[in-house]
Write an enzyme that holds these catalytic residues in place. Sequence first.
Site, short mmCIF file in Angstrom:
data_model
loop_
_atom_site.label_atom_id
_atom_site.label_comp_id
_atom_site.label_asym_id
_atom_site.label_seq_id
_atom_site.Cartn_x
_atom_site.Cartn_y
_atom_site.Cartn_z
N ASP A 139 -39.41 -5.68 -16.00
CA ASP A 139 -39.97 -5.20 -15.15
C ASP A 139 -40.90 -5.10 -14.05
N CYS A 195 -17.91 -13.85 -7.98
CA CYS A 195 -17.30 -12.96 -6.84
C CYS A 195 -16.84 -13.21 -5.85
N CYS A 198 -14.05 -11.71 -3.35
CA CYS A 198 -15.24 -9.77 -3.68
C CYS A 198 -14.76 -8.93 -1.92
N CYS A 201 -18.42 -3.69 -3.31
CA CYS A 201 -19.85 -3.82 -3.08
C CYS A 201 -20.38 -2.95 -1.83
N CYS A 205 -20.94 0.12 -0.26
CA CYS A 205 -22.95 0.70 0.01
C CYS A 205 -23.01 1.77 0.91
N CYS A 222 -31.87 1.27 0.91
CA CYS A 222 -31.47 1.13 -0.13
C CYS A 222 -31.62 2.54 -1.24
N CYS A 254 -23.15 0.63 -6.03
CA CYS A 254 -22.38 -1.66 -5.22
C CYS A 254 -22.64 -1.59 -7.34
C1 B12 Z 1 -38.25 -4.30 -6.40
C2 B12 Z 1 -36.68 -4.05 -7.27
C3 B12 Z 1 -36.03 -3.07 -6.79
C4 B12 Z 1 -35.95 -3.12 -5.18
C5 B12 Z 1 -35.37 -4.36 -4.31
C6 B12 Z 1 -33.74 -4.32 -5.41
C7 B12 Z 1 -33.09 -6.43 -4.48
N1 B12 Z 1 -32.07 -6.28 -4.62
O1 B12 Z 1 -33.93 -6.46 -4.19
C8 B12 Z 1 -35.02 -1.18 -5.61
C9 B12 Z 1 -35.81 0.09 -5.66
C10 B12 Z 1 -33.90 -1.38 -4.03
C11 B12 Z 1 -34.42 -2.13 -6.75
C12 B12 Z 1 -33.46 -1.12 -7.51
C13 B12 Z 1 -32.78 -1.03 -8.53
N2 B12 Z 1 -32.93 -1.80 -9.33
CO1 B12 Z 1 -34.00 -3.33 -9.03
N3 B12 Z 1 -36.20 -4.45 -8.85
C14 B12 Z 1 -36.68 -5.12 -8.62
C15 B12 Z 1 -37.97 -6.03 -9.14
C16 B12 Z 1 -39.14 -5.07 -9.23
C17 B12 Z 1 -38.04 -7.15 -8.48
C18 B12 Z 1 -36.38 -7.67 -7.94
C19 B12 Z 1 -36.89 -9.01 -6.41
O2 B12 Z 1 -37.78 -9.33 -7.12
N4 B12 Z 1 -36.23 -8.47 -5.35
C20 B12 Z 1 -36.30 -9.54 -4.43
C21 B12 Z 1 -34.56 -9.94 -4.60
C22 B12 Z 1 -34.50 -10.95 -2.67
O3 B12 Z 1 -34.86 -10.67 -5.62
P1 B12 Z 1 -33.99 -11.41 -6.70
O4 B12 Z 1 -33.09 -9.68 -6.51
O5 B12 Z 1 -34.72 -11.22 -7.73
O6 B12 Z 1 -32.80 -11.98 -6.21
C23 B12 Z 1 -32.58 -13.35 -5.66
C24 B12 Z 1 -31.88 -13.12 -5.22
O7 B12 Z 1 -31.74 -12.87 -4.04
C25 B12 Z 1 -31.49 -14.60 -5.09
N5 B12 Z 1 -30.37 -15.75 -4.36
C26 B12 Z 1 -30.63 -14.69 -2.57
N6 B12 Z 1 -29.35 -15.54 -2.44
C27 B12 Z 1 -28.69 -16.58 -2.82
C28 B12 Z 1 -27.66 -16.80 -2.71
C29 B12 Z 1 -26.40 -17.59 -3.37
C30 B12 Z 1 -26.07 -18.24 -2.99
C31 B12 Z 1 -27.26 -17.26 -4.76
C32 B12 Z 1 -27.36 -17.75 -6.61
C33 B12 Z 1 -28.84 -16.80 -6.10
C34 B12 Z 1 -29.58 -16.43 -4.23
O8 B12 Z 1 -33.16 -15.75 -4.84
C35 B12 Z 1 -33.74 -14.36 -4.55
C36 B12 Z 1 -35.00 -15.25 -6.10
O9 B12 Z 1 -34.18 -15.55 -6.85
C37 B12 Z 1 -36.59 -6.05 -10.26
C38 B12 Z 1 -37.53 -6.55 -11.32
C39 B12 Z 1 -38.16 -8.47 -11.07
N7 B12 Z 1 -39.52 -8.39 -11.81
O10 B12 Z 1 -37.74 -8.99 -11.03
C40 B12 Z 1 -36.13 -4.82 -11.06
C41 B12 Z 1 -34.24 -5.41 -11.21
C42 B12 Z 1 -34.51 -6.30 -10.10
N8 B12 Z 1 -33.81 -3.58 -10.82
C43 B12 Z 1 -33.34 -3.56 -11.47
C44 B12 Z 1 -32.40 -2.32 -11.79
C45 B12 Z 1 -31.35 -2.10 -12.60
C46 B12 Z 1 -32.04 -1.90 -9.94
C47 B12 Z 1 -31.18 -0.56 -10.01
C48 B12 Z 1 -29.73 -1.36 -10.34
C49 B12 Z 1 -31.39 0.76 -10.49
C50 B12 Z 1 -30.90 1.58 -10.34
N9 B12 Z 1 -29.32 2.24 -10.37
O11 B12 Z 1 -30.84 2.47 -9.15
C51 B12 Z 1 -31.30 -0.57 -8.28
C52 B12 Z 1 -29.75 -1.71 -7.62
C53 B12 Z 1 -30.03 -1.98 -6.00
C54 B12 Z 1 -29.23 -3.81 -6.10
N10 B12 Z 1 -28.18 -3.46 -6.01
O12 B12 Z 1 -30.41 -4.27 -6.18
C55 B12 Z 1 -32.67 -4.58 -12.23
C56 B12 Z 1 -31.22 -5.50 -12.50
C57 B12 Z 1 -30.82 -6.37 -13.29
C58 B12 Z 1 -29.89 -7.46 -13.18
N11 B12 Z 1 -28.25 -6.86 -13.96
O13 B12 Z 1 -29.50 -7.20 -11.40
C59 B12 Z 1 -34.08 -5.13 -12.37
C60 B12 Z 1 -33.68 -7.06 -12.80
C61 B12 Z 1 -34.85 -5.03 -13.52
C62 B12 Z 1 -34.45 -5.74 -15.06
N12 B12 Z 1 -35.11 -5.61 -15.01
O14 B12 Z 1 -33.30 -5.40 -15.75
N13 B12 Z 1 -35.10 -2.76 -7.27
S1 SF4 Z 2 -27.89 0.52 -4.98
FE1 SF4 Z 2 -28.41 0.56 -2.75
S2 SF4 Z 2 -27.38 -1.71 -2.29
FE2 SF4 Z 2 -26.23 -0.62 -4.43
S3 SF4 Z 2 -24.96 0.82 -3.01
FE3 SF4 Z 2 -26.68 2.23 -3.87
S4 SF4 Z 2 -27.57 2.19 -1.20
FE4 SF4 Z 2 -26.46 0.01 -1.93
S1 SF4 Z 3 -18.18 -6.06 -6.31
FE1 SF4 Z 3 -19.43 -7.02 -5.41
S2 SF4 Z 3 -21.35 -8.18 -6.64
FE2 SF4 Z 3 -18.63 -6.80 -7.51
S3 SF4 Z 3 -17.93 -9.27 -7.87
FE3 SF4 Z 3 -17.37 -7.71 -5.80
S4 SF4 Z 3 -18.60 -9.58 -4.34
FE4 SF4 Z 3 -19.11 -10.05 -6.46
#
Ligand code: B12
Ligand code: SF4
Ligand code: SF4
Length: 323
Positions: A139, A195, A198, A201, A205, A222, A254
């Site tokens: 994380d 997905c 669907c 989510c 939200c 968020c 979501c």
């Molecule tokens: C910053 C962060 C947050 C932020 C931003 C979340 C976000 N979605 O970016 C906030 C505070 C909002 C947050 C919330 C939550 N978080 Co958080 N968070 C992080 C953290 C530290 C970094 C994530 C990040 O870099 N985000 C920036 C986005 C752009 O990057 P990404 O999520 O990796 O997204 C990738 C995709 O977008 C992809 N992509 C983009 N477009 C497309 C298109 C296609 C077709 C494909 C295939 C891919 C793709 O490219 C990106 C890079 O690979 C990670 C831990 C880590 N070190 O990675 C945990 C992490 C993502 N969080 C986690 C959790 C559990 C949560 C929450 C569920 C907590 C909660 N219950 O409140 C929520 C979920 C909200 C949500 N819907 O995402 C878990 C998720 C586990 C999982 N199953 O995914 C992580 C991985 C921590 C962990 N070690 O488990 N989080």
């Molecule tokens: S975790 Fe964030 S993105 Fe997901 S339903 Fe809640 S407010 Fe929306």
């Molecule tokens: S709820 Fe969202 S993440 Fe889950 S299958 Fe449907 S589109 Fe994909």
Amino acid sequence: MDIKNILNNINLEELRISEWGYTELSLPINYNKFSEWVTKGHHLPLNYLADHRMDLRADLKNFYPEFESALVFLFSYNEARKILDNHYKSKHSNGLKIASYTIGFDGEDYHLVLKEALNNIGNTLKSNDSQLEFKLSLDIHPVLERDLAMRAGLGWQGKNSMFISRKSGSFFIIGSLLFNKKLSSEVKLLDTDHCGQCTRCIDACPTEAISVDTRTIVAKDCISTYTIEEFVDPKVPSEKMDLSSGFIFGCDICQDVCPWNKRLDRAQEEKKLVVSTKQAKIINFFLSPSPLEVTEAIKSMSNNSFKVFFDKTSFLRSGKRGI
Ligand code: B12
Ligand code: SF4
Ligand code: SF4
């Protein structure tokens, strides 16, 4: 050393590991998606994603120069989510909600519990190979963990931006061990998108935080951001709080609606769920008394007694003022 054999001798179920995978790829597949997201300012107010740690995320070798391979583990907290769901449906619910990961590891902060689990696994592997060194990613480390889990063939990135596995849904924490050597382990094929058409989510939200075309979220919108991360800065976007559907710490909406989690619910209906003492303490504190009683109870605590009461839990993160 055959990794599968060694891991078979560890009780993965006891550690709540539902799946694991292996990769030798140090470069993220979607780093450009991450950098575009930051360039658009969608990371704000989470500035730690845009400083020098942004570049560190571009390659695992920037974070761990000796990197040769990684084992990625999914630590499931799906049972906790079911326990909370049962509570919300009961007459004891006060209407408030908390993210289910907070009680997912026996009510303790997963950073503490899973760090120990990962270190134990790493040391077990090391005891079979004295040349092996490892580093954790859990994380807080500058690693794109969802991308890493994708490279390990464990699932795909859903429209809600959660990493989803067909077997485990999305209620899990990703934790990884990075190694200085390649290991002898099967490499799974990359999973594809499941997905389909669907949009549940996105429809569910309440703050419209999901950007569907990039599969990312706008962090400032968020509920999770402003109920866990934002309290250092007093400018909380309070108007959004009205939409939080009762969530006072994190948000699971979501994920709750996602069919890949719903189908696990059906599988779990048969299981007898046991609520531990530590889990009950959190549920009884936040989710049963009236919301006014909850705030009064927090206000009546000194900073020190707050720290003692919430010792080792996720709630220490936002502190007494944040809660
Ligand atoms: C910053 C962060 C947050 C932020 C931003 C979340 C976000 N979605 O970016 C906030 C505070 C909002 C947050 C919330 C939550 N978080 Co958080 N968070 C992080 C953290 C530290 C970094 C994530 C990040 O870099 N985000 C920036 C986005 C752009 O990057 P990404 O999520 O990796 O997204 C990738 C995709 O977008 C992809 N992509 C983009 N477009 C497309 C298109 C296609 C077709 C494909 C295939 C891919 C793709 O490219 C990106 C890079 O690979 C990670 C831990 C880590 N070190 O990675 C945990 C992490 C993502 N969080 C986690 C959790 C559990 C949560 C929450 C569920 C907590 C909660 N219950 O409140 C929520 C979920 C909200 C949500 N819907 O995402 C878990 C998720 C586990 C999982 N199953 O995914 C992580 C991985 C921590 C962990 N070690 O488990 N989080
Ligand atoms: S975790 Fe964030 S993105 Fe997901 S339903 Fe809640 S407010 Fe929306
Ligand atoms: S709820 Fe969202 S993440 Fe889950 S299958 Fe449907 S589109 Fe994909």
